[in-house]
Write an enzyme that holds these catalytic residues in place. Sequence first.
Site, PDB file in Angstrom:
ATOM      1  N   GLY A   1       2.067   1.312  -2.609  1.00 64.04           N
ATOM      2  CA  GLY A   1       1.693  -0.039  -2.182  1.00 64.04           C
ATOM      3  C   GLY A   1       0.205  -0.317  -2.193  1.00 64.04           C
ATOM      4  CD  GLU A   2      -1.473   0.584   1.896  1.00 64.71           C
ATOM      5  OE1 GLU A   2      -0.521   0.752   2.626  1.00 64.71           O
ATOM      6  OE2 GLU A   2      -2.442  -0.094   2.246  1.00 64.71           O
TER       7      GLU A   2
END
Lengths: 171, 743
Positions: free
Chosen positions: B709-710
């Site tokens: 996600g990051e």
Amino acid sequence: MGTEASAAGVFSAAVRPVTLSVNGADRELRIAPWTTLLDGLREYLGLTGTKKGCDHGQCGACTVLVDGVRINSCLTLAVMHEGATIRTIEGIGAEGALHPLQQAFIDHDAFQCGYCTPGQICSATGLIAEGRARTPEEIRELMSGNLCRCGAYPNIVAAIEHAMRVAETAP
Amino acid sequence: MSMTYLGKAVSRVDGPAKVTGAARYAGEFPVPELTYGVVVSSTIARGKITRIDSAAALGVPGVVQVFTHENRPHTAYLNRSWRDEVAPPGAPFRPLYDAEIHFSAQPVALVVAEDFETARYAASLVRVEYEQGPHTTDLERERGTAYVPPKKRNGIAPPPDPRGNAVEALAAAPRKIARQYVSPFEHHNPMEPFATTVLWQDAGRLTVFDKTQGVQNVQSYITSVFGLKAANVQVISPFVGGAFGSGLRPQYQVFLAVMAATELERSVRVTLTRQQMFSFSYRPNTIQAISLGARPDGKLLALTHEAIGNTSQHEDYQETVVNWSGLLYGAENASFIYKLVKTDWASPADMRAPGATLGVFAIETAIDELAYELSLDPLALRLANYTERDENDGKPFTSKELRACYQQGAERFGWSKRNPAPRSMTEGRELIGWGMATGAWEALHMKAAARATLRAGPMLEVASATADIGTGTYTIMAQIAAETLGVPIEAVSVKLGDSSLPKSPIEGGSWTAASIGAAVQAACETVRGKLFKLARGLENSPLANADIEHVEFADGTIRLPGDPSRSVPIDRALAAAGTEALEAEETVGPGLISSRRFSRNTHSAVFAEVRVDEELGIARVTRVVNAVAAGRILNLKTGGSQVMGGVVMGIGMALHEETMPDHALGRFMNHNLAEYHIPVHADIPAAIEVIFVEEHDPEVSPLGVKGLGEIGIVGTAAAIGNAIYHATGKRVRDLPITIDKLL
């Protein structure tokens, strides 16, 4: 929320019946004249597929087709569209009977959270009908009114390109 | 073992609902006799409400109530009761609590009416008078007041301990640089505004449809703030229109909607405006200083990294900013400082790769600057200081394929063809620049639970109280379930975003795939064991002498590989046993010994090409290659999109995004999507290439997954800034790199 829905507040004196042709059906609303087309669709007709992202015409999430032309439904009033043909995402295709553009969005993973997606698809439908975009660069330029915070842009452009090719080769 | 679904490019299982508009978000659930709440926001940054006059609003027919601090219901007294799962140390903001104004656009009233238009109009009639106090909103001006936060935020690593003697080593280093980097306020701006619909039922039962990354976090917040029973509050959030961290904590609209619903005994919807989306949760404004000392051959001798970030007056929001330089580079002498400055803004909040986006931007720009100082290739300088262990604590990594990221990314990008001299590449009137940077993020595994239920059909349901904010949670849960029990993915239904489901942490930190994935797999394996027992126990079972290690679950059957005659369909096993459903719930957490022994991180190498029109000052990103090592990739399609989306947000960070304060007013001025620029279609090149570098890591989590996600945003802004330097010879150290800074 049924076919007939009405505003109950201070504006009850101003409330008037408005008949809108939405996705092929006539729907009667009882609304104040200053109700936006977007709020009319979402709050009075229960058509929440059309999204409110900014209410100022800055994000494109509320894009619908009025007489085939893509517009921001937050920047126009519902009463102004009596007699017009309004098409929302619910009228583009449904689960089990997806429009090629909707299928292309799934195949190309052209969305993540899905909130801008109905606006992107309605906008792309209008774009293809306009016949102005021929290259990916033109698609990007002419789709720039539809923001996507998840950053699915390259996949959205790929999905639109694919759907344009399908539309061109269709009999 | 060959996989049918795991590791494949599987389309989103929630795709049809999203492309048809059938997916319902928090502010869209149909509720009978719904009332609408509109928030009134403060016009000052600090002070006191001296008078609030709701009479005109209340006089509007159709208005049900106007809530202010003067008539709000009783709420919890202790700070403890207001602290949610991810609250930083301090006193959480309490909406409508008293007359005090803590930040501009703080909610000061909620107008509830029978319809939206009436509520919106009546909200304009609420008159608020203030006694304005002095406010401080300017980080640069207040940097002298910076302090080390006395209480650490839970789950956030404090700055690493110093190594050696950085001051002396810097003084003695033959080559050195010292630079300052500044980053602006940034707002998450998910496309969906924050909204809550509360369905009020008899006997005070509430169903709360909320935009959140943690339904159980919101449920416990509501019950503790309002003194309600957990059994009476169900929080539901099946679809979230983006969040990027802004939905980790309960936001004020959920408080206001629940307050109004319980007081009025009516159903209530509160949706914030885009302008109000700028009144909470943002990436903090930071100033960073980095000093590097090196030998002429590039070996780092000393590194210091200091960061100052703003927080609110009432909470010490903290994130991990300076640790990344220590993690990535093995300077023997190093020191790290992280400080806060109190300001009259709302509290900052985690925003996609919180801390890492900022700290890595600074160190990866500084490394590029050092490379030019030493006349070394920026990639070669990184390789000269490559480390196989976490330099902050000396621990080995569960895996670190960063070297392969550099190598594969560089090859794909064509890095070896780069002429290192700035302004050396042009085409037409455009200068072309190539830059690169490293990225890193955490690979966390959190304790989480899931339930699996197998019925005839076969039909398989898997459930957990986690969220899918566009990340693809629905899809990977379905893939793992289908793979484990050998059923078609179409036979799997996934439930999430409901506080009544098995316990899950908030959906954040890139830990959902590893954590929920492990729980789903464990629950499905338990069902698998039960199913095998049923199948083997059938009269004259073809599997009578088989053991579970030697059978396969595929095509809705349990069978011996290579012998189609020895097969039992799932349906037959269930029917013969007279069992309607097989169900299991499992909770899986991280291994504590492993947590202590290893560091766990994802890594990436980002390569970017920019083209700069010097006459107009316009920089465009034309190409990005991001090579990511993140363990096992469960879904190449949604995983690739996660990284690509991170790169796009990184382009925004580099070139566009900035919430601009007017310090005289203590207020954000560009609080709308026309003036707060996020990338649009025309800003993003088609050529964003994501490479997943092979990284086999059974240690990091049960599935070998690290999370995606990051990592995509980390390093991207530095790579672009470095490319702009290469193109123009101009080093811009305060983000974003806008036209005015390039002219």
